[in-house]
Design a protein around this motif. Structure first.
Motif, PDB file in Angstrom:
ATOM      1  N   GLY A   1      51.685  50.858  55.002  1.00 17.84           N
ATOM      2  CA  GLY A   1      51.093  51.326  53.728  1.00 17.84           C
ATOM      3  C   GLY A   1      51.513  50.949  53.041  1.00 17.84           C
ATOM      4  O   GLY A   1      51.793  51.219  51.361  1.00 17.84           O
ATOM      5  N   GLN A   2      53.201  50.380  53.343  1.00 18.92           N
ATOM      6  CA  GLN A   2      53.662  49.725  52.015  1.00 18.92           C
ATOM      7  C   GLN A   2      53.473  48.109  51.639  1.00 18.92           C
ATOM      8  O   GLN A   2      53.181  47.472  52.144  1.00 18.92           O
ATOM      9  N   PRO A   3      53.597  48.062  49.832  1.00 13.68           N
ATOM     10  CA  PRO A   3      53.273  46.687  49.358  1.00 13.68           C
ATOM     11  C   PRO A   3      54.025  45.795  50.271  1.00 13.68           C
ATOM     12  O   PRO A   3      54.910  45.229  50.685  1.00 13.68           O
ATOM     13  N   LEU A   4      52.737  44.658  50.493  1.00 17.54           N
ATOM     14  CA  LEU A   4      52.990  43.218  50.809  1.00 17.54           C
ATOM     15  C   LEU A   4      53.319  42.409  49.558  1.00 17.54           C
ATOM     16  O   LEU A   4      52.967  42.944  48.548  1.00 17.54           O
ATOM     17  N   PRO A   5      53.688  41.575  49.934  1.00 17.70           N
ATOM     18  CA  PRO A   5      53.841  40.009  49.141  1.00 17.70           C
ATOM     19  C   PRO A   5      52.266  39.795  48.325  1.00 17.70           C
ATOM     20  O   PRO A   5      52.825  39.262  47.213  1.00 17.70           O
ATOM     21  N   HIS A   6      51.005  39.892  48.581  1.00 19.46           N
ATOM     22  CA  HIS A   6      49.942  40.016  47.717  1.00 19.46           C
ATOM     23  C   HIS A   6      49.691  41.063  47.132  1.00 19.46           C
ATOM     24  O   HIS A   6      48.971  40.652  46.185  1.00 19.46           O
ATOM     25  N   HIS A   7      50.146  41.946  47.022  1.00 19.30           N
ATOM     26  CA  HIS A   7      49.998  42.694  45.852  1.00 19.30           C
ATOM     27  C   HIS A   7      50.621  42.797  45.036  1.00 19.30           C
ATOM     28  O   HIS A   7      50.342  43.873  44.460  1.00 19.30           O
ATOM     29  N   GLN A   8      52.176  41.857  45.101  1.00 12.69           N
ATOM     30  CA  GLN A   8      52.769  41.785  43.195  1.00 12.69           C
ATOM     31  C   GLN A   8      52.194  41.047  42.587  1.00 12.69           C
ATOM     32  O   GLN A   8      51.789  40.703  41.357  1.00 12.69           O
ATOM     33  N   CYS A   9      50.967  40.134  43.227  1.00 14.68           N
ATOM     34  CA  CYS A   9      49.712  38.932  42.527  1.00 14.68           C
ATOM     35  C   CYS A   9      49.510  39.333  41.262  1.00 14.68           C
ATOM     36  O   CYS A   9      48.568  40.759  41.249  1.00 14.68           O
ATOM     37  N   SER A  10      48.970  38.390  40.599  1.00 17.30           N
ATOM     38  CA  SER A  10      47.294  38.755  40.229  1.00 17.30           C
ATOM     39  C   SER A  10      46.538  38.749  41.149  1.00 17.30           C
ATOM     40  O   SER A  10      46.363  36.856  41.424  1.00 17.30           O
ATOM     41  N   ILE A  11      45.430  38.965  41.424  1.00 20.41           N
ATOM     42  CA  ILE A  11      44.524  39.594  42.643  1.00 20.41           C
ATOM     43  C   ILE A  11      43.544  39.535  41.630  1.00 20.41           C
ATOM     44  O   ILE A  11      42.631  39.702  40.841  1.00 20.41           O
ATOM     45  N   HIS A  12      42.192  37.592  42.126  1.00 20.46           N
ATOM     46  CA  HIS A  12      41.755  37.406  41.677  1.00 20.46           C
ATOM     47  C   HIS A  12      40.566  37.842  42.253  1.00 20.46           C
ATOM     48  O   HIS A  12      40.124  36.992  43.064  1.00 20.46           O
ATOM     49  N   LEU A  13      39.060  38.449  42.790  1.00 17.04           N
ATOM     50  CA  LEU A  13      38.286  38.314  42.823  1.00 17.04           C
ATOM     51  C   LEU A  13      37.181  38.129  41.649  1.00 17.04           C
ATOM     52  O   LEU A  13      36.645  38.191  40.445  1.00 17.04           O
ATOM     53  N   ASN A  14      36.077  38.300  42.226  1.00 13.72           N
ATOM     54  CA  ASN A  14      34.844  36.880  42.323  1.00 13.72           C
ATOM     55  C   ASN A  14      35.007  35.552  41.692  1.00 13.72           C
ATOM     56  O   ASN A  14      34.106  35.416  40.874  1.00 13.72           O
ATOM     57  N   CYS A  15      35.314  35.451  42.229  1.00 15.01           N
ATOM     58  CA  CYS A  15      36.241  34.038  41.607  1.00 15.01           C
ATOM     59  C   CYS A  15      36.571  33.018  42.883  1.00 15.01           C
ATOM     60  O   CYS A  15      37.054  32.161  43.203  1.00 15.01           O
ATOM     61  N   GLU A  16      35.693  33.228  43.922  1.00 15.14           N
ATOM     62  CA  GLU A  16      35.258  32.283  45.139  1.00 15.14           C
ATOM     63  C   GLU A  16      35.326  30.856  44.357  1.00 15.14           C
ATOM     64  O   GLU A  16      35.214  29.189  44.992  1.00 15.14           O
ATOM     65  N   ASN A  17      33.534  30.883  43.502  1.00 11.70           N
ATOM     66  CA  ASN A  17      33.606  28.834  42.931  1.00 11.70           C
ATOM     67  C   ASN A  17      33.589  29.402  40.987  1.00 11.70           C
ATOM     68  O   ASN A  17      33.130  30.764  40.153  1.00 11.70           O
ATOM     69  N   THR A  18      33.502  28.119  40.762  1.00  8.79           N
ATOM     70  CA  THR A  18      33.574  28.632  39.275  1.00  8.79           C
ATOM     71  C   THR A  18      32.216  28.743  38.661  1.00  8.79           C
ATOM     72  O   THR A  18      31.896  29.110  37.434  1.00  8.79           O
ATOM     73  N   LEU A  19      31.391  28.653  39.670  1.00 12.18           N
ATOM     74  CA  LEU A  19      29.630  29.150  39.373  1.00 12.18           C
ATOM     75  C   LEU A  19      29.830  30.417  38.674  1.00 12.18           C
ATOM     76  O   LEU A  19      29.221  30.784  38.379  1.00 12.18           O
ATOM     77  N   LEU A  20      30.491  31.078  39.923  1.00 12.14           N
ATOM     78  CA  LEU A  20      30.752  32.382  39.787  1.00 12.14           C
ATOM     79  C   LEU A  20      30.746  33.134  38.220  1.00 12.14           C
ATOM     80  O   LEU A  20      30.602  34.652  37.099  1.00 12.14           O
ATOM     81  N   LEU A  21      31.424  32.554  37.762  1.00 16.65           N
ATOM     82  CA  LEU A  21      32.305  32.634  36.491  1.00 16.65           C
ATOM     83  C   LEU A  21      31.669  32.377  35.450  1.00 16.65           C
ATOM     84  O   LEU A  21      31.396  32.563  34.255  1.00 16.65           O
ATOM     85  N   HIS A  22      31.130  30.846  35.627  1.00 17.19           N
ATOM     86  CA  HIS A  22      30.222  30.697  34.222  1.00 17.19           C
ATOM     87  C   HIS A  22      28.710  31.731  34.599  1.00 17.19           C
ATOM     88  O   HIS A  22      28.521  31.609  32.896  1.00 17.19           O
ATOM     89  N   GLN A  23      28.433  31.983  35.405  1.00 19.40           N
ATOM     90  CA  GLN A  23      27.463  33.137  35.461  1.00 19.40           C
ATOM     91  C   GLN A  23      28.057  34.315  35.338  1.00 19.40           C
ATOM     92  O   GLN A  23      26.735  34.862  34.471  1.00 19.40           O
ATOM     93  N   ALA A  24      28.793  34.481  34.814  1.00 25.50           N
ATOM     94  CA  ALA A  24      29.579  35.730  34.257  1.00 25.50           C
ATOM     95  C   ALA A  24      29.749  35.835  33.248  1.00 25.50           C
ATOM     96  O   ALA A  24      29.350  36.626  32.115  1.00 25.50           O
TER      97      ALA A  24
END
Length: 568
Positions: A396-419
């Protein structure tokens, strides 16, 4: 910033001299009757102004209404044992010369640079036992290309060219952030000598034009077009386009389809730290440690900083010149100049006597666009999120991706527009855009052993809800529950790990931090509110209509920033 403060030191009639004694920065200290300069608000911008003025020998005092300095750049222990960067949570846009000239490292500032810096996990059904794909980006271009190639070989080949293209635009535009805007009034009304002097304000623009050269039309499009149009010309894969588009809409009530959203992206890639362009970092001890370092740089030279001292009014003499402020407790403090790091609306519409301001100017300030889509949620958890697309290590130690800005509900730009469309109808987004950061992955001092603090920068949430609803406790919790449900889909078990949470909707951000409409930039970063039109045409930067009153906050140009994410 230094040049502006040197000019101010001449206004107040002092010459650079030796540093004074260190002043106390506490609520119960003694306020003197007179100073050379008063700074309204101890946000990081106000503290920077105070630090520069005091180093030039200008006797400066800062008054802050809250119990803690830093404005939106604060560290608060909302849940026992968990220290949150409650509003601003990442550092990048603080100008490099401020970092150096104010000796912030000497005053205790420690940074955790992030590499990789961006992680976008996918929700992919029907993959069986196969791990869903994700997009991990950092400073290693070859590794970035390998990641992008999962979605498009063409995009992997185009990405280095895109980065080079954007870097050139940053090289041209970045110096404008430190330069006073072109003085159009001087060209029209001043003497020949003043007109010749005003020519110097054209130099940064001319230099930018030379750098961009024959590609100026393409770069103009980046600044004025919807970011979707720009990205469509470079890439075909939606996960990459959506990941990049988050920087074009974050903190802004705009869609990726909104004209001008490209500038917001540029604004967020112009930063840098310790010589690394585009770098973002967590501050050791939270964002309040940044404010503490700036305050230390100011007070060690003699500046005075007082908390729980609310400025109620800017005082103006019979000749129309600023002569100090009146505090909420009735205390009058005289000064030759007043600098306000409060938003323009607060400075000019609430603190300044209206009879001394032109009616047209008051109308412009009142009409500033302050819409904000942001709800910030601070979360305490007893274990790291375990993403389906990047399972945790056995320990359970932090991995490289844990330090990132983690983008969720961002699979496509249409999702952002609908939000965005949901919020324009007065409803919180059904699938909100979520930027999840875990600063304790690099700074374990922020949480008890094995536990973590999580920052959720979410949008879109309207300031005013449809149907006559208000942001009461029920609405806050309903929205936060929906956000947590979204995270749970990417990282099962997240909801069960939550120890506590702090929910800040746009009205909460306005109430707690004084951000109009909850806007992290004080007013929108749209093209009609930038450069010489910030905060209003003909009254940009530090030239207010009232002699002796200056702006030194995010609502002015030039300004200092630590990011939306930085909530400046």
């Amino acid at each position: 910033m230094a040049a502006s403060c040197r000019a101010l030191s001449r206004v107040v009639g002092v010459s650079p001299g030796p540093a004074g004694r260190r002043a106390h920065s506490e609520a119960g200290g003694h306020v003197k009757a007179e100073y050379d300069a008063v700074v309204i608000g101890a946000g990081h911008n106000g503290l920077v102004a105070a630090a520069y003025l005091q180093r030039l020998g200008v006797n400066t005092v800062v008054f802050e209404r809250r119990h803690v300095i830093g404005g939106a750049a604060v560290t608060e222990e909302i849940i026992p044992g968990f220290k949150f960067s409650r509003a601003s949570y990442l550092l990048s846009l603080l100008r490099p010369q401020i970092y150096t000239e104010l000796e912030l490292k000497k005053h205790g500032l420690r940074l955790h640079l992030r590499n990789p810096h961006s992680f976008t996990p996918m929700l992919e059904e029907g993959t069986g036992s196969k791990v869903p794909r994700s997009l991990l980006l950092g400073k290693d271009m070859a590794e970035n290309q390998k990641q992008i190639a999962q979605f498009s070989q063409k995009d992997a080949q185009a990405f280095p060219r895109y980065e080079e293209f954007m870097s050139r635009l940053v090289l041209a535009i970045d110096p404008l952030l430190d330069a006073a805007p072109v003085d159009m009034a001087a060209f029209q009304h001043d003497s020949l000598l003043q007109r010749l002097k005003a020519l110097s304000t054209l130099k940064p623009l001319l230099k930018a034009g030379r750098i961009l050269g024959a590609q100026l039309p393409q770069y103009y499009q980046v600044l004025t077009a919807p970011i979707t149009k720009v990205l469509d010309q470079w890439f075909e894969s939606e996960p990459l386009k959506a990941t990049l588009a988050t920087d074009a809409v974050i903190g802004a009530m705009t869609s990726p389809h909104t004209p001008g959203s490209g500038y917001v992206l540029l604004h967020h890639v112009m930063g840098g730290l310790e010589g690394r362009q585009g770098a973002w970092a967590y501050v050791q001890g939270g964002m309040g440690a940044l404010s503490d370092a700036i305050a230390s740089s100011a007070t060690v030279h003699g500046a005075s900083i007082f908390t729980e001292k609310t400025v109620a009014k800017v005082q103006v003499n019979r000749e129309g010149r600023v002569q100090g402020v009146v505090l909420q407790d009735g205390l009058e403090v005289r000064s030759k100049v007043v600098l306000s790091s409060a938003p323009p609306q607060v400075t000019f519409l609430k603190l300044t006597p209206q009879e001394w301001l032109p009616e047209a100017f008051i109308e412009r300030i009142a009409q500033l666009d302050t819409q904000s889509p942001v709800t910030k949620i601070n979360v305490a958890v007893d274990k790291l999120p375990n993403f389906l697309a990047a399972p945790n290590s056995p320990r359970g130690q932090p991995l490289p991706h844990h330090q990132c800005s983690i983008h969720l509900n961002c699979e496509n730009t249409l999702l952002l527009h609908q939000a965005f469309e949901d919020a324009k109808g007065g409803l919180p987004s059904h699938r909100p855009m979520i930027e999840l950061c875990i600063p304790s992955s690099l700074d374990p001092t922020l949480a008890p052993p094995g536990c973590h603090v999580i920052s959720l920068f979410t949008q879109y949430t309207p300031y005013t809800l449809a149907g006559g609803k208000i942001w009461d406790e029920q609405e806050r919790n309903a929205y936060a529950d929906n956000v947590f449900d979204c995270i749970e889909a990417y990282a099962p078990g997240f909801k069960g790990s939550v120890v506590g949470r702090d929910i800040l909707t746009p009205p909460d951000l306005e109430r707690v931090f004084g951000l109009p409409g909850g806007n992290i930039f004080h007013c929108a970063m749209c093209l009609d509110q930038l450069y010489f039109a910030r905060p209003a045409p003909l009254h940009s930067g530090y030239r207010s209509p009232l002699w002796g009153l200056y702006l030194c906050g995010s609502g002015a140009h030039p300004g200092t920033h630590s990011h939306p994410r930085s909530m400046t």
